[in-house]
Every structure is written in structure tokens, then in C-alpha cells.
Design a protein around this motif. Structure first.
Motif, short mmCIF file in Angstrom:
data_model
loop_
_atom_site.label_atom_id
_atom_site.label_comp_id
_atom_site.label_asym_id
_atom_site.label_seq_id
_atom_site.Cartn_x
_atom_site.Cartn_y
_atom_site.Cartn_z
N TYR A 1 1.10 -1.08 0.03
CA TYR A 1 0.06 -0.53 0.21
C TYR A 1 0.94 1.00 0.51
O TYR A 1 0.79 1.88 -0.70
CB TYR A 1 -0.76 -0.43 1.05
CG TYR A 1 -1.59 1.38 1.20
CD1 TYR A 1 -2.57 2.02 0.59
CD2 TYR A 1 -1.50 2.16 2.53
CE1 TYR A 1 -3.34 2.57 0.80
CE2 TYR A 1 -2.25 3.39 2.61
CZ TYR A 1 -3.41 3.52 1.56
OH TYR A 1 -3.89 4.70 1.72
N THR B 1 -5.26 2.43 -4.02
CA THR B 1 -6.99 2.44 -3.30
C THR B 1 -7.34 1.09 -2.90
O THR B 1 -8.41 1.18 -2.16
CB THR B 1 -7.40 3.40 -4.25
OG1 THR B 1 -6.61 4.61 -4.38
CG2 THR B 1 -8.83 3.46 -3.54
N GLY C 1 -5.98 -0.23 -0.61
CA GLY C 1 -6.26 -0.11 0.59
C GLY C 1 -8.20 -0.33 1.09
O GLY C 1 -8.23 -0.75 2.36
N SER D 1 -8.71 6.05 3.56
CA SER D 1 -7.51 6.29 2.80
C SER D 1 -7.93 5.81 1.58
O SER D 1 -6.88 7.39 0.54
CB SER D 1 -7.41 4.25 1.59
OG SER D 1 -5.92 4.39 1.13
#
Length: 153
Positions: A4, A38, A41, A53
């Protein structure tokens, strides 16, 4: 979690580098990395954390764009890559030409060419499209914008 952060940092870095290396490829990879961050997340955080996020990534990208537009044009690299707002060379002659002034042609006017009036060279157009020979006395008849029309004296 490490993927991430890696995708988030790489995405922002690639989008920033896109400014210096045109073509769109790095920007597309940067956008793909942010989209990947994303998605990751949403997978590693609870649903509200995924939305948080996404919101954080959008805010971070918006902040990066704001900082970019505020400070990059003033930097040495930005000045080198950007066009200047100022015009360095005058776009018009500072001499004032008026009807009635006389001079001589420096070449044949068929109907346009060069002439010398008051010791300065200028582009002129023969009035009514007439052909005026080289080294002939001329007179300025009228001025229309940046065009100076002359006739043979």
C-alpha cells in the motif's frame, strides 16, 4: 501494508516525474499505482478505512497539485520549462510613420518590398497593387494597422 505504502509513494513520484518527462506513460503508471493503492486500502482496512484511504489519496494528490502550481513555476526548473509572461523584443517599430513622409525603394515593389524612409528600412506595400521600380522616390499614402502603403512620387 508495505505494498500500500509502496504503491502510494511510487504513484505520487511517477506523476511528479511526468512533468519532466512528457509522453503520458509515467503519468498513466502513476495513476495506476494510486488506483492500486486505493484497491489495496479497501482490502487491508475496514470499509470505512478504505474510504478514508481513498479520501486521503485524493487529498494528497490535490495538495501535490496545489503545491506544484504554486511553487514550480517560480523554481529554476519551472522557469526553464515554462514560457515567459514577458515579451523580450518589441513587436512593433518605435518610429512613427505618417502619411506624406517620403523615401526611396530599396528593391522593386511588386507590390510589396523594402523601402527606406527617414534613414530606416521598413516593409511597404505599393498602393493599388502597382509595381514600383527599384531606387524610386516614394511617399507614404496611408497606414492600416502594421501595413504601410506607398505611391510613386
Amino acid at each position: 501494508m508495505s505494498w500500500y505504502i509502496t504503491l502510494l509513494v511510487c504513484g505520487l513520484f511517477l506523476i511528479g516525474i511526468e512533468i519532466f518527462v512528457p509522453g503520458g506513460v509515467l503519468g498513466i503508471f502513476g495513476a495506476a499505482a494510486l488506483i492500486g493503492a486505493t484497491i489495496i486500502g479497501f482490502n487491508i482496512f475496514p470499509i470505512w478505512g478504505g474510504w478514508l484511504s481513498l479520501f486521503g489519496i485524493l487529498c494528497l494528490a490535490g495538495l501535490a497539485l496545489f503545491i506544484w502550481f504554486q511553487y514550480f513555476p517560480k523554481s529554476p526548473a519551472g522557469k526553464a520549462l515554462s514560457l515567459s509572461q514577458e515579451i523580450g523584443k518589441k513587436d512593433h517599430d518605435e518610429a512613427t510613420w505618417e502619411p506624406g513622409m517620403t523615401g526611396t525603394t530599396l528593391c522593386e515593389l511588386r507590390p510589396a518590398g523594402k523601402a527606406e524612409v527617414n534613414g530606416k528600412r521598413l516593409d511597404v506595400i505599393a498602393d493599388n497593387g502597382t509595381w514600383i521600380a527599384h531606387d524610386t522616390r516614394i511617399e507614404i499614402v496611408r497606414i492600416s494597422g502594421n501595413r504601410i502603403y506607398v505611391k510613386e512620387v
